[in-house]
Motif scaffolding. Structure first.
Motif, PDB file in Angstrom:
ATOM      1  N   UNK A 150     -35.103 101.210  24.738  1.00  0.00           N
ATOM      2  CA  UNK A 150     -34.261 100.030  24.923  1.00  0.00           C
ATOM      3  C   UNK A 150     -33.453 100.085  26.222  1.00  0.00           C
ATOM      4  N   UNK A 151     -32.677 101.150  26.430  1.00  0.00           N
ATOM      5  CA  UNK A 151     -31.847 101.244  27.632  1.00  0.00           C
ATOM      6  C   UNK A 151     -32.695 101.303  28.903  1.00  0.00           C
ATOM      7  N   UNK A 152     -33.822 101.994  28.825  1.00  0.00           N
ATOM      8  CA  UNK A 152     -34.707 102.078  29.990  1.00  0.00           C
ATOM      9  C   UNK A 152     -35.249 100.702  30.369  1.00  0.00           C
ATOM     10  N   UNK A 153     -35.700  99.948  29.382  1.00  0.00           N
ATOM     11  CA  UNK A 153     -36.252  98.622  29.674  1.00  0.00           C
ATOM     12  C   UNK A 153     -35.169  97.629  30.090  1.00  0.00           C
ATOM     13  N   UNK A 154     -33.971  97.762  29.537  1.00  0.00           N
ATOM     14  CA  UNK A 154     -32.853  96.923  29.995  1.00  0.00           C
ATOM     15  C   UNK A 154     -32.517  97.249  31.447  1.00  0.00           C
ATOM     16  N   UNK A 155     -32.515  98.541  31.786  1.00  0.00           N
ATOM     17  CA  UNK A 155     -32.274  98.944  33.169  1.00  0.00           C
ATOM     18  C   UNK A 155     -33.356  98.440  34.106  1.00  0.00           C
ATOM     19  N   UNK A 156     -34.607  98.554  33.679  1.00  0.00           N
ATOM     20  CA  UNK A 156     -35.728  98.077  34.487  1.00  0.00           C
ATOM     21  C   UNK A 156     -35.638  96.568  34.709  1.00  0.00           C
ATOM     22  N   UNK A 157     -35.227  95.842  33.697  1.00  0.00           N
ATOM     23  CA  UNK A 157     -35.059  94.388  33.812  1.00  0.00           C
ATOM     24  C   UNK A 157     -33.970  94.050  34.824  1.00  0.00           C
ATOM     25  N   UNK A 158     -32.829  94.743  34.733  1.00  0.00           N
ATOM     26  CA  UNK A 158     -31.708  94.492  35.649  1.00  0.00           C
ATOM     27  C   UNK A 158     -32.085  94.834  37.089  1.00  0.00           C
ATOM     28  N   UNK A 159     -32.759  95.957  37.276  1.00  0.00           N
ATOM     29  CA  UNK A 159     -33.172  96.375  38.625  1.00  0.00           C
ATOM     30  C   UNK A 159     -34.182  95.390  39.203  1.00  0.00           C
ATOM     31  N   UNK A 160     -35.144  94.984  38.396  1.00  0.00           N
ATOM     32  CA  UNK A 160     -36.155  94.030  38.866  1.00  0.00           C
ATOM     33  C   UNK A 160     -35.505  92.750  39.378  1.00  0.00           C
ATOM     34  N   UNK A 161     -34.503  92.271  38.670  1.00  0.00           N
ATOM     35  CA  UNK A 161     -33.817  91.037  39.064  1.00  0.00           C
ATOM     36  C   UNK A 161     -33.090  91.189  40.405  1.00  0.00           C
ATOM     37  N   UNK A 162     -32.614  92.399  40.714  1.00  0.00           N
ATOM     38  CA  UNK A 162     -31.886  92.635  41.968  1.00  0.00           C
ATOM     39  C   UNK A 162     -32.784  92.599  43.201  1.00  0.00           C
ATOM     40  N   UNK A 163     -34.060  92.900  43.020  1.00  0.00           N
ATOM     41  CA  UNK A 163     -34.970  92.993  44.159  1.00  0.00           C
ATOM     42  C   UNK A 163     -35.979  91.850  44.249  1.00  0.00           C
ATOM     43  N   UNK A 164     -36.232  91.141  43.176  1.00  0.00           N
ATOM     44  CA  UNK A 164     -37.302  90.134  43.125  1.00  0.00           C
ATOM     45  C   UNK A 164     -37.081  89.013  44.130  1.00  0.00           C
ATOM     46  N   UNK A 165     -38.001  88.913  45.116  1.00  0.00           N
ATOM     47  CA  UNK A 165     -37.981  87.805  46.067  1.00  0.00           C
ATOM     48  C   UNK A 165     -36.800  87.774  47.010  1.00  0.00           C
ATOM     49  N   UNK A 166     -36.129  88.899  47.199  1.00  0.00           N
ATOM     50  CA  UNK A 166     -34.939  88.947  48.040  1.00  0.00           C
ATOM     51  C   UNK A 166     -35.328  89.391  49.449  1.00  0.00           C
ATOM     52  N   UNK A 167     -34.746  88.739  50.443  1.00  0.00           N
ATOM     53  CA  UNK A 167     -34.951  89.114  51.834  1.00  0.00           C
ATOM     54  C   UNK A 167     -33.636  89.651  52.383  1.00  0.00           C
ATOM     55  N   UNK A 168     -33.680  90.868  52.931  1.00  0.00           N
ATOM     56  CA  UNK A 168     -32.495  91.502  53.503  1.00  0.00           C
ATOM     57  C   UNK A 168     -32.858  91.976  54.902  1.00  0.00           C
ATOM     58  N   UNK A 169     -32.232  91.392  55.907  1.00  0.00           N
ATOM     59  CA  UNK A 169     -32.581  91.740  57.277  1.00  0.00           C
ATOM     60  C   UNK A 169     -34.042  91.418  57.525  1.00  0.00           C
ATOM     61  N   UNK A 170     -34.798  92.426  57.919  1.00  0.00           N
ATOM     62  CA  UNK A 170     -36.211  92.237  58.226  1.00  0.00           C
ATOM     63  C   UNK A 170     -37.112  92.677  57.069  1.00  0.00           C
ATOM     64  N   UNK A 171     -36.521  92.934  55.899  1.00  0.00           N
ATOM     65  CA  UNK A 171     -37.295  93.399  54.747  1.00  0.00           C
ATOM     66  C   UNK A 171     -37.318  92.330  53.664  1.00  0.00           C
ATOM     67  N   UNK A 172     -38.523  92.020  53.197  1.00  0.00           N
ATOM     68  CA  UNK A 172     -38.713  91.089  52.090  1.00  0.00           C
ATOM     69  C   UNK A 172     -39.234  91.883  50.903  1.00  0.00           C
ATOM     70  N   UNK A 173     -38.510  91.808  49.789  1.00  0.00           N
ATOM     71  CA  UNK A 173     -38.934  92.467  48.557  1.00  0.00           C
ATOM     72  C   UNK A 173     -39.747  91.474  47.744  1.00  0.00           C
ATOM     73  N   UNK A 174     -40.890  91.908  47.269  1.00  0.00           N
ATOM     74  CA  UNK A 174     -41.780  91.068  46.474  1.00  0.00           C
ATOM     75  C   UNK A 174     -41.423  91.191  44.990  1.00  0.00           C
ATOM     76  N   UNK A 175     -42.312  90.787  44.126  1.00  0.00           N
ATOM     77  CA  UNK A 175     -42.045  90.811  42.688  1.00  0.00           C
ATOM     78  C   UNK A 175     -42.272  92.210  42.102  1.00  0.00           C
ATOM     79  N   UNK A 176     -41.237  92.813  41.511  1.00  0.00           N
ATOM     80  CA  UNK A 176     -41.379  94.144  40.917  1.00  0.00           C
ATOM     81  C   UNK A 176     -42.226  94.114  39.640  1.00  0.00           C
ATOM     82  N   UNK A 177     -42.813  95.255  39.341  1.00  0.00           N
ATOM     83  CA  UNK A 177     -43.551  95.457  38.097  1.00  0.00           C
ATOM     84  C   UNK A 177     -42.903  96.598  37.327  1.00  0.00           C
TER      85      UNK A 177
END
Length: 136
Positions: free
Chosen positions: A83-110
């Motif tokens: 449970x805690x691992x999957x909740x953490x994975x969900x929260x982390x995925x949301x932080x990086x999904x489709x975000x562009x920072x400077x010259x780096x574009x993060x795609x969709x996490x798995x």
């Protein structure tokens, strides 16, 4: 400008430190560091795998695009469940999904449930990214 792989990976790891360690409060182990000794708390190993660099545009100032994957391996005690691992994975995925920072574009996490790794239960988050560098 040539691709500076060290700076690129450090920028990505700094984002992990800011969002995952400071923001979400998880203990994060960075490249080439030992795992924590305590077995009661969820912890994360972060690493960056650099992929291929291609010329993405032509002209006087071409763009060079480097792809790669940000790996976040989440570990927790075997007897605590997922449970805690999957909740953490969900929260982390949301932080990086489709975000562009400077010259780096993060795609969709798995997210992948890996299972037992010695005394730990493991869930992985893999986030593809692309980083652009412009030639001067």
């Amino acid at each position: 400008m040539s691709v500076d792989y060290y700076s690129m990976t450090q920028d990505i790891i700094a984002r992990v430190a800011s969002l995952v360690h400071t923001g979400l409060g998880y203990d994060v182990v960075y490249p080439n560091q030992p795992a924590p000794r305590q077995e009661d708390a969820l912890w994360i190993r972060a690493s960056v795998q650099i992929g291929e660099t291609i010329q993405a545009s032509i002209g006087i100032n071409p763009i060079y695009r480097t792809t790669g994957i940000l790996f976040l391996q989440l570990f927790d005690n075997l007897e605590k469940g997922e449970k805690e691992l999957l909740e953490g994975a969900t929260a982390i995925s949301a932080l990086f999904r489709g975000v562009s920072v400077g010259m780096t574009l993060y795609r969709s996490p798995s997210v992948a449930i890996i299972g037992r790794d010695r005394n730990w239960w493991q869930v992985n988050v893999t986030c593809p990214f692309q980083h652009d560098t412009y030639k001067d």
